[in-house]
Scaffold this active site. Structure first.
Site, mmCIF file in Angstrom:
data_model
loop_
_atom_site.group_PDB
_atom_site.id
_atom_site.type_symbol
_atom_site.label_atom_id
_atom_site.label_comp_id
_atom_site.label_asym_id
_atom_site.label_seq_id
_atom_site.Cartn_x
_atom_site.Cartn_y
_atom_site.Cartn_z
ATOM 1 N N GLU A 288 0.836 -1.201 0.000
ATOM 2 C CA GLU A 288 0.000 0.000 0.000
ATOM 3 C C GLU A 288 0.872 1.252 0.000
ATOM 4 O OE1 GLU A 288 -3.606 1.573 2.831
ATOM 5 O OE2 GLU A 288 -1.691 1.129 3.798
ATOM 6 N N GLU B 31 -12.224 1.404 6.117
ATOM 7 C CA GLU B 31 -11.184 1.827 7.053
ATOM 8 C C GLU B 31 -11.344 3.322 7.306
ATOM 9 O OE1 GLU B 31 -6.715 0.384 7.343
ATOM 10 O OE2 GLU B 31 -6.808 2.271 6.231
#
Length: 293
Positions: A149, A246
């Protein structure tokens, strides 16, 4: 949780349902309609205990992170890019894989790490790539896919993978089915913007997506992103994967879930949108003709 158009959302238990203790969040997520979860740090709990919580709630595990250091330490985002830490990296990766396999997790997120002062970018990046090459081979045959990520520099200063291009370059260099991108749309928007183009360019490498709305990292619809356009882009691409929630709920987890129908559920493919506009235009045209007669 599935939107009316088929998009699938899982609950990140670090961020959602914080109204109750961690182990109670599994049942809370299931009661709210989620069928899958993710969370960064399972390691304070025995894996077998978490597996029972998943089974009791009827949930599947989508993603966990590899172990990280203590908050505030140089290892707080992992050690993958830190020269001289390959033994610790391998031990952490082994532990992460053990948990991922035990929990049935699809993905293990290996963080890029924060480049230490005095270590040049090229050296840190070479260290990271070498560690990931070993990790991909080690994970082969486990059924767990490693994901990388890119994170934004405002929230995580010094993070090695600070652009989508850098993260994608590692995935492309190592190749194969054992590694892919975790595309966090909050980080993309804060760091680079141009979300739709980024999605279209990177989706072939993307294995998992996470969402939150800048600037406060709250639920979709509370900030600056045009979510129906984003979700429509995913539908156009027939994205088959999970989308991790998230975000930090602005006014309570359950109260904030209305975005699933208001913003995700109203999204449609470009073809469907064109057909809808054409149908509306035809109706107007017919009505006009009737008026003339």
């Amino acid at each position: 949780m599935r939107a009316p158009n088929g998009l699938r959302f899982d609950a990140n238990l670090k961020w959602l349902f914080t109204e109750v203790p961690f182990e109670e969040r599994f049942d809370a997520a299931a009661t709210a309609g989620f069928t899958a979860v993710e969370y960064a740090d399972p390691y304070p709990y025995p894996a077998a205990r978490l597996r029972r919580r998943l089974a009791d709630a009827g949930l599947s595990q989508v993603l966990i992170n590899a172990p990280m250091g203590e908050p505030g330490s140089p290892e707080r985002a992992g050690v993958a890019c830190l020269p001289g830490h390959s033994d610790r990296f391998r031990a952490d990766l082994e532990r992460g894989l053990d948990y991922a396999v035990e929990l049935g997790s699809d993905f293990l997120h290996v963080l890029g790490g924060i480049r230490p002062a005095g270590v040049g970018h090229d050296r840190a990046f070479a260290t990271f790539v070498a560690n990931l090459a070993w990790a991909v081979e080690r994970a082969r045959g486990t059924g767990v896919c490693l994901v990388l990520e890119a994170q934004n520099s405002r929230d995580v200063p010094g993070f090695l993978l600070d652009t989508q291009a850098r993260a994608a370059a590692v995935v492309e260099a190592l190749g194969g089915d054992g590694i892919g991108l975790l595309l966090d749309l909050y980080h993309v928007q804060v760091q680079e913007g141009d979300l739709v183009s980024t999605l279209r360019e990177r989706l072939p490498l993307v294995r998992h997506i996470q969402i939150a709305d800048p600037p406060e990292r709250t639920e979709p619809g509370s900030g600056e992103i045009a979510w129906p356009r984003i979700f429509g882009t995913l539908l156009d691409a027939s994205y088959p994967g999970w989308i991790g929630c998230e975000y930090r709920p602005a006014n309570g987890t359950v109260n904030g879930l209305s975005w699933v129908t208001e913003h995700a559920g109203t999204a449609s493919t470009s073809a469907a949108s064109v057909a809808s506009v054409a149908s509306a235009a035809s109706t107007v045209s017919t009505a006009s003709a009737e008026g003339v007669r």
